[in-house]
Design a protein around this motif. Structure first.
Motif, PDB file in Angstrom:
ATOM      1  N   GLN A  58       0.821  -1.206   0.000  1.00 58.39           N
ATOM      2  CA  GLN A  58       0.000   0.000   0.000  1.00 58.39           C
ATOM      3  C   GLN A  58       0.860   1.264   0.000  1.00 58.39           C
ATOM      4  O   GLN A  58       0.681   2.125  -0.846  1.00 58.39           O
ATOM      5  N   SER A  59       1.746   1.383   0.953  1.00 55.15           N
ATOM      6  CA  SER A  59       2.629   2.549   0.952  1.00 55.15           C
ATOM      7  C   SER A  59       4.092   2.126   0.959  1.00 55.15           C
ATOM      8  O   SER A  59       4.976   2.957   0.812  1.00 55.15           O
ATOM      9  N   CYS A  60       4.324   0.844   1.136  1.00 53.99           N
ATOM     10  CA  CYS A  60       5.676   0.290   1.106  1.00 53.99           C
ATOM     11  C   CYS A  60       5.670  -0.947   0.214  1.00 53.99           C
ATOM     12  O   CYS A  60       4.694  -1.695   0.197  1.00 53.99           O
ATOM     13  N   TYR A  61       6.760  -1.144  -0.497  1.00 52.51           N
ATOM     14  CA  TYR A  61       6.876  -2.237  -1.450  1.00 52.51           C
ATOM     15  C   TYR A  61       8.001  -3.158  -1.021  1.00 52.51           C
ATOM     16  O   TYR A  61       9.069  -2.699  -0.615  1.00 52.51           O
ATOM     17  N   VAL A  62       7.759  -4.469  -1.137  1.00 54.27           N
ATOM     18  CA  VAL A  62       8.724  -5.468  -0.685  1.00 54.27           C
ATOM     19  C   VAL A  62       9.343  -6.145  -1.912  1.00 54.27           C
ATOM     20  O   VAL A  62       8.613  -6.659  -2.765  1.00 54.27           O
ATOM     21  N   VAL A  90      12.577  -3.314   1.716  1.00 57.12           N
ATOM     22  CA  VAL A  90      11.271  -2.685   1.862  1.00 57.12           C
ATOM     23  C   VAL A  90      11.469  -1.212   1.531  1.00 57.12           C
ATOM     24  O   VAL A  90      12.225  -0.511   2.216  1.00 57.12           O
ATOM     25  N   VAL A  91      10.800  -0.765   0.479  1.00 58.50           N
ATOM     26  CA  VAL A  91      10.962   0.598  -0.012  1.00 58.50           C
ATOM     27  C   VAL A  91       9.656   1.350   0.207  1.00 58.50           C
ATOM     28  O   VAL A  91       8.624   0.975  -0.356  1.00 58.50           O
ATOM     29  N   CYS A  92       9.712   2.397   1.012  1.00 51.57           N
ATOM     30  CA  CYS A  92       8.508   3.167   1.338  1.00 51.57           C
ATOM     31  C   CYS A  92       8.488   4.529   0.651  1.00 51.57           C
ATOM     32  O   CYS A  92       7.611   5.334   0.918  1.00 51.57           O
TER      33      CYS A  92
END
Length: 189
Positions: A58-62, A90-92
């Motif tokens: 949703q707001s962070c990508y794994v 984990v990129v937010c």
């Protein structure tokens, strides 16, 4: 395409010419082979699933390796100074994600130790991730069935917790995220 001389210092331009999966940290080339063990891959898979389920992209990508993370002394990532392939990133900040990886520090990085990478993960990568502002760095040790959770505070990692097999490991930045270590390391081989 070529392979680097692991005894020499290299640049990003050199890295672009190498065959296979390599990391570049402080000018040094690190080969990402041989392939990880079954337990290593099981642990990475379990953590990826748990994080994806929790965060729901949703707001962070794994992201799971191989996924390049580029670090640069300047604000330009055209010629980065370092390239790593964390087991999990984990990129937010969506603006850091590009077609070829992540430009700048992910919010969280998880490295799962292998005998050939342990020293690099505890030393070179620890220092690199700290320097460039990775907010939380987990070092998962399947051999000792432990997880070191390092959180950035005032620009330095403070070891927040050392979790053992009986514990549920908890994130410092994703407050509701936890995972049982007994399940994480439960691969019968």
């Amino acid at each position: 395409m070529s392979n680097p001389d692991e005894k020499k210092l290299h640049t990003y331009q050199d890295w672009l010419t190498w065959e296979g999966a390599w990391e570049l940290i402080n000018g040094k080339a690190y080969n990402m082979s041989p392939a990880p063990t079954a337990l290593h891959q099981f642990v990475v898979g379990e953590l990826h699933f748990a994080l994806r389920t929790h965060l729901q992209n949703q707001s962070c990508y794994v992201f799971v390796a191989p996924f390049d993370v580029f670090f640069s002394e300047s604000d330009s990532y055209d010629v980065p100074d370092h390239v790593t392939q964390p087991d999990l990133s984990v990129v937010c900040s969506k603006d850091r994600i590009s077609k070829n990886g992540c430009h700048g520090a992910p919010t969280m990085v998880i490295e799962v130790l292998s005998p050939s990478t342990a020293l690099k993960d505890f030393n070179e990568k620890f220092n690199l991730y700290q320097k460039y502002g990775v907010q939380e760095y987990w070092i998962v040790d399947p051999g000792n069935r432990t997880v070191h959770v390092n959180a950035l505070q005032d620009g330095l990692y403070q070891l927040r917790n050392l979790y053992t097999e009986q514990d549920d490991v908890r994130s410092n930045i994703f407050k509701d995220f936890q995972i049982s270590l007994s399940k994480l390391f439960n691969l019968e081989t």
